[in-house]
Design a protein around this motif. Structure first.
Motif, short mmCIF file in Angstrom:
data_model
loop_
_atom_site.label_atom_id
_atom_site.label_comp_id
_atom_site.label_asym_id
_atom_site.label_seq_id
_atom_site.Cartn_x
_atom_site.Cartn_y
_atom_site.Cartn_z
N GLN A 100 17.80 73.88 72.30
CA GLN A 100 18.24 75.08 72.19
C GLN A 100 17.06 76.07 71.76
O GLN A 100 16.67 77.24 72.33
N SER A 101 16.56 75.87 70.84
CA SER A 101 15.54 76.84 70.17
C SER A 101 14.31 76.80 70.66
O SER A 101 13.52 77.89 70.58
N ILE A 102 13.62 75.77 71.30
CA ILE A 102 12.50 75.85 72.31
C ILE A 102 12.87 76.69 73.26
O ILE A 102 12.01 77.57 73.65
N ALA A 103 14.02 76.52 74.03
CA ALA A 103 14.14 77.56 75.15
C ALA A 103 14.34 78.90 74.55
O ALA A 103 14.05 79.86 75.63
N PHE A 104 14.72 79.19 73.41
CA PHE A 104 15.15 80.65 73.08
C PHE A 104 13.59 81.13 72.54
O PHE A 104 13.27 82.08 72.62
N LEU A 105 12.99 80.38 71.75
CA LEU A 105 11.73 80.91 71.14
C LEU A 105 10.56 80.67 71.93
O LEU A 105 9.36 81.60 71.89
N HIS A 106 10.45 79.76 72.86
CA HIS A 106 9.24 79.43 73.84
C HIS A 106 9.86 79.22 75.34
O HIS A 106 9.65 78.17 76.02
N PRO A 107 10.62 80.25 75.82
CA PRO A 107 11.13 80.16 77.24
C PRO A 107 10.15 79.78 78.25
O PRO A 107 10.15 78.97 79.32
N ASN A 108 8.81 80.34 78.15
CA ASN A 108 7.78 79.87 79.02
C ASN A 108 7.33 78.48 79.19
O ASN A 108 6.67 78.04 80.16
N ARG A 109 7.90 77.43 78.03
CA ARG A 109 7.49 76.08 78.14
C ARG A 109 8.35 75.37 78.54
O ARG A 109 8.07 74.15 78.63
N VAL A 110 9.81 75.70 79.03
CA VAL A 110 10.78 75.25 79.52
C VAL A 110 10.83 75.20 81.27
O VAL A 110 11.21 76.47 81.60
N LYS A 111 10.91 74.05 81.76
CA LYS A 111 11.22 74.14 83.09
C LYS A 111 12.76 73.88 83.41
O LYS A 111 13.28 74.85 83.95
N ARG A 112 13.26 72.99 82.63
CA ARG A 112 14.76 72.74 82.88
C ARG A 112 15.16 72.22 81.49
O ARG A 112 14.68 71.56 80.88
N LEU A 113 16.38 72.77 81.21
CA LEU A 113 16.97 72.51 79.96
C LEU A 113 18.30 71.49 80.14
O LEU A 113 19.20 72.04 80.82
N ILE A 114 18.29 70.38 79.43
CA ILE A 114 19.40 69.35 79.47
C ILE A 114 19.83 69.30 77.93
O ILE A 114 19.22 68.84 76.92
N LEU A 115 21.24 69.97 77.80
CA LEU A 115 21.82 69.71 76.49
C LEU A 115 22.96 68.78 76.61
O LEU A 115 23.94 69.13 76.83
N ALA A 116 22.80 67.68 75.61
CA ALA A 116 23.41 66.59 75.58
C ALA A 116 24.35 66.43 74.25
O ALA A 116 23.81 66.52 73.31
N VAL A 117 25.71 66.26 74.13
CA VAL A 117 26.67 66.27 73.00
C VAL A 117 26.11 67.11 71.75
O VAL A 117 25.96 66.53 70.86
N THR A 118 25.76 68.39 71.98
CA THR A 118 25.39 69.10 71.05
C THR A 118 26.05 70.48 70.74
O THR A 118 27.19 70.30 71.28
N MET A 119 25.92 71.14 70.03
CA MET A 119 26.50 72.35 69.51
C MET A 119 25.95 73.60 68.96
O MET A 119 24.50 73.51 68.96
N MET A 120 26.45 74.47 68.95
CA MET A 120 25.83 75.83 68.54
C MET A 120 25.81 75.87 66.83
O MET A 120 24.83 76.54 66.15
N LYS A 121 26.64 75.23 66.43
CA LYS A 121 26.63 74.99 64.88
C LYS A 121 27.36 73.79 64.27
O LYS A 121 28.34 73.15 65.17
N LEU A 122 26.71 73.04 63.32
CA LEU A 122 27.11 71.83 62.79
C LEU A 122 28.64 72.01 62.19
O LEU A 122 29.00 73.19 61.54
N SER A 123 29.25 70.73 62.53
CA SER A 123 30.95 70.76 62.04
C SER A 123 30.85 70.71 60.42
O SER A 123 30.12 69.73 59.94
N PRO A 124 31.40 71.83 59.73
CA PRO A 124 31.39 71.60 58.30
C PRO A 124 32.21 70.11 57.81
O PRO A 124 31.61 69.88 56.96
N GLN A 125 32.99 69.73 58.76
CA GLN A 125 33.83 68.54 58.21
C GLN A 125 33.04 67.52 58.51
O GLN A 125 32.65 66.63 57.67
N ALA A 126 32.17 67.33 59.51
CA ALA A 126 31.28 66.21 59.68
C ALA A 126 30.08 66.53 58.66
O ALA A 126 29.63 65.28 58.25
N ASN A 127 29.79 67.47 58.55
CA ASN A 127 28.46 67.82 57.32
C ASN A 127 29.00 67.16 55.81
O ASN A 127 28.23 66.54 55.23
N TYR A 128 30.17 67.50 55.54
CA TYR A 128 30.90 67.22 54.13
C TYR A 128 30.77 65.60 54.36
O TYR A 128 30.29 64.99 53.26
#
Length: 266
Positions: A100-128
């Motif tokens: 996600q960060s590459i596509a946002f910060l360096h969009p000209n370097r990305v042809k296609r983006l595939i995001l698998a089992v990911t998230m916008m923010k880590l689960s506080p429960q899982a992090n704990y």
């Protein structure tokens, strides 16, 4: 099998096959070996680049604060070192945060983006749970604690109906999540815990495929793959059976979705 100097680290990577470059980015603690089956298939059509993130595997593990942006810049640095101007970027779990960060910060370097089992923010429960498992290993209370945490959060119920399979998975994870690598896992986990793309993920404009594990308990619903797809205009969303490891446990289906997606866009 090669080592290349990227920013402040020596990064281990492998390149397989020929064609358009497809870069695979692992999750927390993951080594490129987890992609073995996918590399075999993807490399029939693409030049597949897989590597160990800073803090994992055969890449350096500097004792410093990491960030997802830092690791995204490592990937772009690897692209520069290999002379790759643009690539298809595939990231799983924390690797999806990096993607996600590459596509946002360096969009000209990305042809296609595939995001698998990911998230916008880590689960506080899982992090704990992760932080306490890490602490138990580092302080010598339970050397298997982090492997058990990883299994419990990553696999669906049906896996636990087979104790032999669980034991085999635990032994495999203990090979990766050994004492030497736990500190790197913590540094990566700390970086992931600070990540939040919810304010900018909608600004990603590259063609995007988002794949979830339908029973994934690691990913919080509010920040889930489904919500990522809803926020990225024109993205395609796929749900696979299973939990956080759905992209590995449904290898054939996952590969087909990825390859069909890349081939469908001209």
């Amino acid at each position: 099998m090669s080592i290349v100097k990227i920013n402040d680290i020596n990064m281990y990577y492998e390149s397989h096959g020929e064609g358009e470059p497809l870069i695979l980015i692992s999750g927390n603690g993951g080594e490129l070996s987890q992609w073995k089956d996918h590399i075999t298939m993807f490399s029939k059509e693409y030049q597949v680049i897989a590597f160990d993130n800073r803090g994992a595997g055969r890449t350096d593990k500097p004792d410093m604060e990491y960030s997802i942006e830092m690791m995204a810049n490592d990937v772009v640095g690897l692209m520069d070192a290999l002379g790759i101007e643009k690539a298809h970027i595939l990231g799983a779990s924390m690797g999806g945060m990096i993607a996600q960060s590459i596509a946002f910060l360096h969009p000209n370097r990305v042809k296609r983006l595939i995001l698998a089992v990911t998230m916008m923010k880590l689960s506080p429960q899982a992090n704990y749970a992760a932080q306490h498992a890490i602490k138990n290993v580092q302080e010598g209370f339970d050397p298997e604690s982090l492997a058990i945490y990883s299994i419990a959060w990553s696999f669906p119920d049906e896996v636990f109906e087979n104790p032999t399979a669980v034991e085999m998975i635990k032994k495999a994870m203990l090979t990766t999540l050994n004492q030497q690598n736990v500190h790197g896992f913590k540094l990566q986990n700390d970086a992931a815990s600070e990540f939040n793309s919810s304010s900018w993920v909608s600004e990603i404009k590259v063609p995007t495929l988002v794949i979830e594990g339908e029973d994934d308990i690691v990913v919080p619903k509010k920040y889930s793959s489904r919500e990522i797809a809803r926020n990225i205009s024109g993205s395609k969303f796929i749900s696979l059976p299973g939990g956080h490891m759905a992209y590995l446990m449904n290898a054939g289906s996952f590969q087909k979705h990825v390859m069909d997606f890349i081939a469908s866009i001209t």
